[in-house]
Design a protein around this motif. Structure first.
Motif, PDB file in Angstrom:
ATOM      1  N   TRP A  10       0.866  -1.317   0.637  1.00 18.17           N
ATOM      2  CA  TRP A  10      -0.142   0.195   0.299  1.00 18.17           C
ATOM      3  C   TRP A  10       0.691   1.323   0.196  1.00 18.17           C
ATOM      4  O   TRP A  10       1.271   2.496  -0.700  1.00 18.17           O
ATOM      5  N   PHE A  11       1.944   1.567   0.576  1.00 15.92           N
ATOM      6  CA  PHE A  11       2.955   2.378   0.591  1.00 15.92           C
ATOM      7  C   PHE A  11       3.452   2.475  -0.913  1.00 15.92           C
ATOM      8  O   PHE A  11       3.102   3.748  -1.119  1.00 15.92           O
ATOM      9  N   LYS A  12       4.371   1.524  -1.488  1.00 15.14           N
ATOM     10  CA  LYS A  12       4.450   1.243  -2.109  1.00 15.14           C
ATOM     11  C   LYS A  12       3.647   2.145  -3.216  1.00 15.14           C
ATOM     12  O   LYS A  12       4.166   2.947  -4.056  1.00 15.14           O
ATOM     13  N   ASP A  13       1.864   1.689  -3.286  1.00 15.34           N
ATOM     14  CA  ASP A  13       1.400   1.880  -4.512  1.00 15.34           C
ATOM     15  C   ASP A  13       0.973   4.042  -4.227  1.00 15.34           C
ATOM     16  O   ASP A  13       0.953   4.425  -5.491  1.00 15.34           O
ATOM     17  N   ASN A  14       0.968   3.822  -2.907  1.00 16.33           N
ATOM     18  CA  ASN A  14       0.995   5.587  -3.087  1.00 16.33           C
ATOM     19  C   ASN A  14       1.746   6.477  -2.793  1.00 16.33           C
ATOM     20  O   ASN A  14       2.552   7.412  -3.016  1.00 16.33           O
ATOM     21  N   CYS A  15       3.507   6.270  -3.196  1.00 16.46           N
ATOM     22  CA  CYS A  15       4.536   6.884  -3.497  1.00 16.46           C
ATOM     23  C   CYS A  15       4.021   7.329  -4.268  1.00 16.46           C
ATOM     24  O   CYS A  15       4.050   6.957  -5.735  1.00 16.46           O
ATOM     25  N   ASP A  16       4.911   8.926  -4.563  1.00 20.26           N
ATOM     26  CA  ASP A  16       4.504   9.721  -5.594  1.00 20.26           C
ATOM     27  C   ASP A  16       5.882  10.661  -5.408  1.00 20.26           C
ATOM     28  O   ASP A  16       6.019  11.660  -6.381  1.00 20.26           O
ATOM     29  N   LYS A  43      -2.883  11.868   0.425  1.00 20.44           N
ATOM     30  CA  LYS A  43      -2.917  11.671  -1.307  1.00 20.44           C
ATOM     31  C   LYS A  43      -3.385  10.622  -1.401  1.00 20.44           C
ATOM     32  O   LYS A  43      -2.848  10.504  -3.096  1.00 20.44           O
ATOM     33  N   THR A  44      -4.262  10.068  -1.139  1.00 18.54           N
ATOM     34  CA  THR A  44      -4.855   8.307  -1.204  1.00 18.54           C
ATOM     35  C   THR A  44      -6.137   8.474  -1.564  1.00 18.54           C
ATOM     36  O   THR A  44      -6.760   9.829  -1.048  1.00 18.54           O
ATOM     37  N   SER A  45      -7.022   7.897  -1.697  1.00 14.63           N
ATOM     38  CA  SER A  45      -8.000   7.572  -2.342  1.00 14.63           C
ATOM     39  C   SER A  45      -9.806   8.319  -0.639  1.00 14.63           C
ATOM     40  O   SER A  45     -10.271   8.206  -1.719  1.00 14.63           O
ATOM     41  N   GLN A  71      -7.398  14.296   7.349  1.00 13.85           N
ATOM     42  CA  GLN A  71      -6.312  12.908   6.147  1.00 13.85           C
ATOM     43  C   GLN A  71      -6.156  12.215   7.242  1.00 13.85           C
ATOM     44  O   GLN A  71      -4.494  11.742   6.560  1.00 13.85           O
ATOM     45  N   LYS A  72      -5.907  11.888   8.761  1.00 18.34           N
ATOM     46  CA  LYS A  72      -5.155  10.619   9.579  1.00 18.34           C
ATOM     47  C   LYS A  72      -6.280   9.950   9.450  1.00 18.34           C
ATOM     48  O   LYS A  72      -7.217   9.938  10.069  1.00 18.34           O
ATOM     49  N   PHE A  73      -5.398   8.084   9.516  1.00 13.98           N
ATOM     50  CA  PHE A  73      -6.300   7.219  10.272  1.00 13.98           C
ATOM     51  C   PHE A  73      -5.242   7.570  11.591  1.00 13.98           C
ATOM     52  O   PHE A  73      -3.846   7.372  12.078  1.00 13.98           O
ATOM     53  N   ASP A  94      -9.783  -1.365   2.005  1.00 11.64           N
ATOM     54  CA  ASP A  94     -10.745  -2.182   0.849  1.00 11.64           C
ATOM     55  C   ASP A  94     -11.886  -1.839   0.698  1.00 11.64           C
ATOM     56  O   ASP A  94     -12.096  -2.079  -0.141  1.00 11.64           O
ATOM     57  N   LYS A  95     -12.431  -1.216   1.784  1.00 11.67           N
ATOM     58  CA  LYS A  95     -14.053  -1.104   1.199  1.00 11.67           C
ATOM     59  C   LYS A  95     -13.938  -0.253   0.229  1.00 11.67           C
ATOM     60  O   LYS A  95     -15.093   0.633  -0.064  1.00 11.67           O
ATOM     61  N   VAL A  96     -13.234   0.667   1.451  1.00 10.82           N
ATOM     62  CA  VAL A  96     -13.642   2.283  -0.156  1.00 10.82           C
ATOM     63  C   VAL A  96     -13.197   1.978  -1.262  1.00 10.82           C
ATOM     64  O   VAL A  96     -13.565   2.637  -2.710  1.00 10.82           O
ATOM     65  N   GLU A  97     -12.096   1.771  -1.267  1.00  5.60           N
ATOM     66  CA  GLU A  97     -11.796   1.044  -2.901  1.00  5.60           C
ATOM     67  C   GLU A  97     -12.396   0.529  -3.384  1.00  5.60           C
ATOM     68  O   GLU A  97     -12.435   0.014  -4.620  1.00  5.60           O
TER      69      GLU A  97
END
Length: 99
Positions: A10-16, A43-45, A71-73, A94-97
């Protein structure tokens, strides 16, 4: 997939190139004792998601709480809840995406 493998992906997929330069995932201990997890979702969905504080407490040794704001869990729990807290984050993503 194990939760640590999932978090890494998840971290890798969101790195920009910028987002990951901050303190994105923080895991700290509490003096109760317990765990606290804070994850930047800016910066995520799920950046616009808001969840008010939910506390589930059976007793001093069996509890957890979670919220999403600014914008923090943010989640905290007793000493046996670290994996559980990370899985709460995964379930939220998972639920939101998958909507």
């Amino acid at each position: 997939m194990e939760i640590l493998d999932w978090i890494q992906n998840w971290f890798k997929d969101n790195c920009d190139g910028e987002w990951e330069k901050n303190d994105i995932i923080q895991i700290t201990t509490l003096d109760h004792p317990g765990w606290e997890v804070e994850i930047d979702i800016s910066k995520t969905s799920v950046a616009n998601l808001e969840i008010k504080w939910i506390l589930n407490e059976i007793n001093r040794q069996d509890w957890y709480g979670v919220k999403v704001e600014n914008q923090k869990f943010l989640a905290a729990g007793d000493t046996g809840k670290l994996t559980f807290l990370l899985n709460l984050f995964r379930q939220m993503i998972d639920k939101v995406e998958n909507v």
